[in-house]
Write a protein that holds these residues in place. Structure first.
Motif, PDB file in Angstrom:
ATOM      1  N   THR A   1      59.929  38.130  55.858  1.00 19.18           N
ATOM      2  CA  THR A   1      59.248  36.996  55.243  1.00 19.18           C
ATOM      3  C   THR A   1      59.724  35.658  55.782  1.00 19.18           C
ATOM      4  N   GLY A   2      60.809  35.670  56.536  1.00 20.05           N
ATOM      5  CA  GLY A   2      61.327  34.426  57.084  1.00 20.05           C
ATOM      6  C   GLY A   2      62.185  33.627  56.132  1.00 20.05           C
ATOM      7  N   ASN A   3      62.491  34.173  54.967  1.00 17.71           N
ATOM      8  CA  ASN A   3      63.273  33.409  54.000  1.00 17.71           C
ATOM      9  C   ASN A   3      64.737  33.809  53.985  1.00 17.71           C
ATOM     10  N   TYR A   4      65.134  34.644  54.919  1.00 16.04           N
ATOM     11  CA  TYR A   4      66.534  35.064  54.986  1.00 16.04           C
ATOM     12  C   TYR A   4      66.916  35.215  56.448  1.00 16.04           C
ATOM     13  N   GLU A   5      68.038  34.562  56.807  1.00 16.46           N
ATOM     14  CA  GLU A   5      68.509  34.627  58.191  1.00 16.46           C
ATOM     15  C   GLU A   5      69.993  34.970  58.214  1.00 16.46           C
ATOM     16  N   VAL A   6      70.393  35.641  59.268  1.00 15.10           N
ATOM     17  CA  VAL A   6      71.794  35.973  59.482  1.00 15.10           C
ATOM     18  C   VAL A   6      72.167  35.512  60.883  1.00 15.10           C
ATOM     19  N   TYR A   7      73.343  34.898  61.003  1.00 18.45           N
ATOM     20  CA  TYR A   7      73.814  34.413  62.295  1.00 18.45           C
ATOM     21  C   TYR A   7      75.213  34.924  62.569  1.00 18.45           C
ATOM     22  N   THR A   8      75.479  35.193  63.827  1.00 22.74           N
ATOM     23  CA  THR A   8      76.857  35.499  64.187  1.00 22.74           C
ATOM     24  C   THR A   8      77.695  34.239  64.004  1.00 22.74           C
ATOM     25  N   ASP A   9      78.962  34.404  63.693  1.00 15.99           N
ATOM     26  CA  ASP A   9      79.808  33.265  63.313  1.00 15.99           C
ATOM     27  C   ASP A   9      79.830  32.162  64.367  1.00 15.99           C
ATOM     28  N   SER A  10      79.803  32.537  65.619  1.00 14.25           N
ATOM     29  CA  SER A  10      79.968  31.542  66.691  1.00 14.25           C
ATOM     30  C   SER A  10      78.795  30.576  66.816  1.00 14.25           C
ATOM     31  N   VAL A  11      77.649  30.894  66.199  1.00 15.83           N
ATOM     32  CA  VAL A  11      76.482  30.011  66.317  1.00 15.83           C
ATOM     33  C   VAL A  11      76.076  29.395  64.982  1.00 15.83           C
ATOM     34  N   LYS A  12      76.739  29.778  63.916  1.00 11.27           N
ATOM     35  CA  LYS A  12      76.392  29.233  62.604  1.00 11.27           C
ATOM     36  C   LYS A  12      76.483  27.715  62.603  1.00 11.27           C
ATOM     37  N   GLY A  13      75.464  27.090  62.037  1.00 10.59           N
ATOM     38  CA  GLY A  13      75.430  25.640  61.982  1.00 10.59           C
ATOM     39  C   GLY A  13      74.885  24.993  63.238  1.00 10.59           C
ATOM     40  N   ARG A  14      74.707  25.762  64.292  1.00 12.54           N
ATOM     41  CA  ARG A  14      74.182  25.215  65.555  1.00 12.54           C
ATOM     42  C   ARG A  14      72.816  25.795  65.914  1.00 12.54           C
ATOM     43  N   PHE A  15      72.584  27.046  65.598  1.00  9.25           N
ATOM     44  CA  PHE A  15      71.326  27.714  65.935  1.00  9.25           C
ATOM     45  C   PHE A  15      70.482  27.876  64.679  1.00  9.25           C
ATOM     46  N   ASN A  16      69.180  27.847  64.869  1.00  3.27           N
ATOM     47  CA  ASN A  16      68.262  28.045  63.755  1.00  3.27           C
ATOM     48  C   ASN A  16      67.110  28.949  64.184  1.00  3.27           C
ATOM     49  N   PHE A  17      66.874  29.975  63.394  1.00  7.33           N
ATOM     50  CA  PHE A  17      65.854  30.974  63.679  1.00  7.33           C
ATOM     51  C   PHE A  17      64.638  30.675  62.796  1.00  7.33           C
ATOM     52  N   SER A  18      63.476  30.645  63.388  1.00  8.24           N
ATOM     53  CA  SER A  18      62.275  30.419  62.601  1.00  8.24           C
ATOM     54  C   SER A  18      61.160  31.301  63.139  1.00  8.24           C
ATOM     55  N   ARG A  19      60.092  31.392  62.356  1.00  6.38           N
ATOM     56  CA  ARG A  19      58.956  32.190  62.790  1.00  6.38           C
ATOM     57  C   ARG A  19      57.661  31.473  62.457  1.00  6.38           C
TER      58      ARG A  19
END
Length: 116
Positions: A54-72
Motif C-alpha cells: 500500500t506504500g504506507n510502510y517502508e523499511v530501510y537499512t541502517d546506513s541509508v535511514k534519513g537519507r533515502f526515501n522510497f515511494s511509489r
C-alpha cells in the motif's frame, strides 16, 4: 511477461542527490511489496529499502535511514528511490525486485557512483 526497468543512476558528488526509478510491466506493482537492493564487487547483495504493497510502510537499512526515501506511483506502475546526501559507500549497482507468485524478479540494475 514480468519486466522491471530501472533508470536514474549516474555519477554524483558526495552530498548530492539522485532519484532512481523502476517501472514495471507485465503485472501490477500495487499488489506487491517492492524492494531496492544494491551490490558492489566483492560484496553480497544488500537490501536497501522495502516498501509495502500500500506504500504506507517502508523499511530501510541502517546506513541509508534519513537519507533515502522510497515511494511509489501506482498510476505509473513505478517505484522510486530518492537518494539524498549520498556518500562514496553508496556506490553500487541498484536493482529493484519483486516477488510475484513465488518467483522473484529483478531489473537489470542501474549504476550509482558517488565520487568527487
Amino acid at each position: 511477461q514480468v519486466q522491471l526497468v530501472e533508470s536514474g543512476g549516474g555519477l554524483v558528488q558526495p552530498g548530492g542527490s539522485l532519484r532512481l526509478s523502476c517501472v514495471a510491466s507485465g503485472f501490477t506493482f500495487t499488489r506487491y511489496p517492492v524492494a531496492w537492493y544494491r551490490q558492489t564487487p566483492g560484496k553480497g547483495r544488500e537490501l536497501v529499502a522495502l516498501i509495502s504493497r500500500t506504500g504506507n510502510y517502508e523499511v530501510y537499512t541502517d546506513s541509508v535511514k534519513g537519507r533515502f526515501n522510497f515511494s511509489r506511483d501506482d498510476a505509473k506502475n513505478a517505484v522510486f528511490l530518492q537518494m539524498n546526501d549520498v556518500k562514496p559507500e553508496d556506490t553500487a549497482v541498484y536493482s529493484c525486485s519483486v516477488l510475484v507468485s513465488g518467483d522473484r524478479y529483478w531489473g537489470q540494475g542501474t549504476q550509482v557512483t558517488v565520487s568527487s
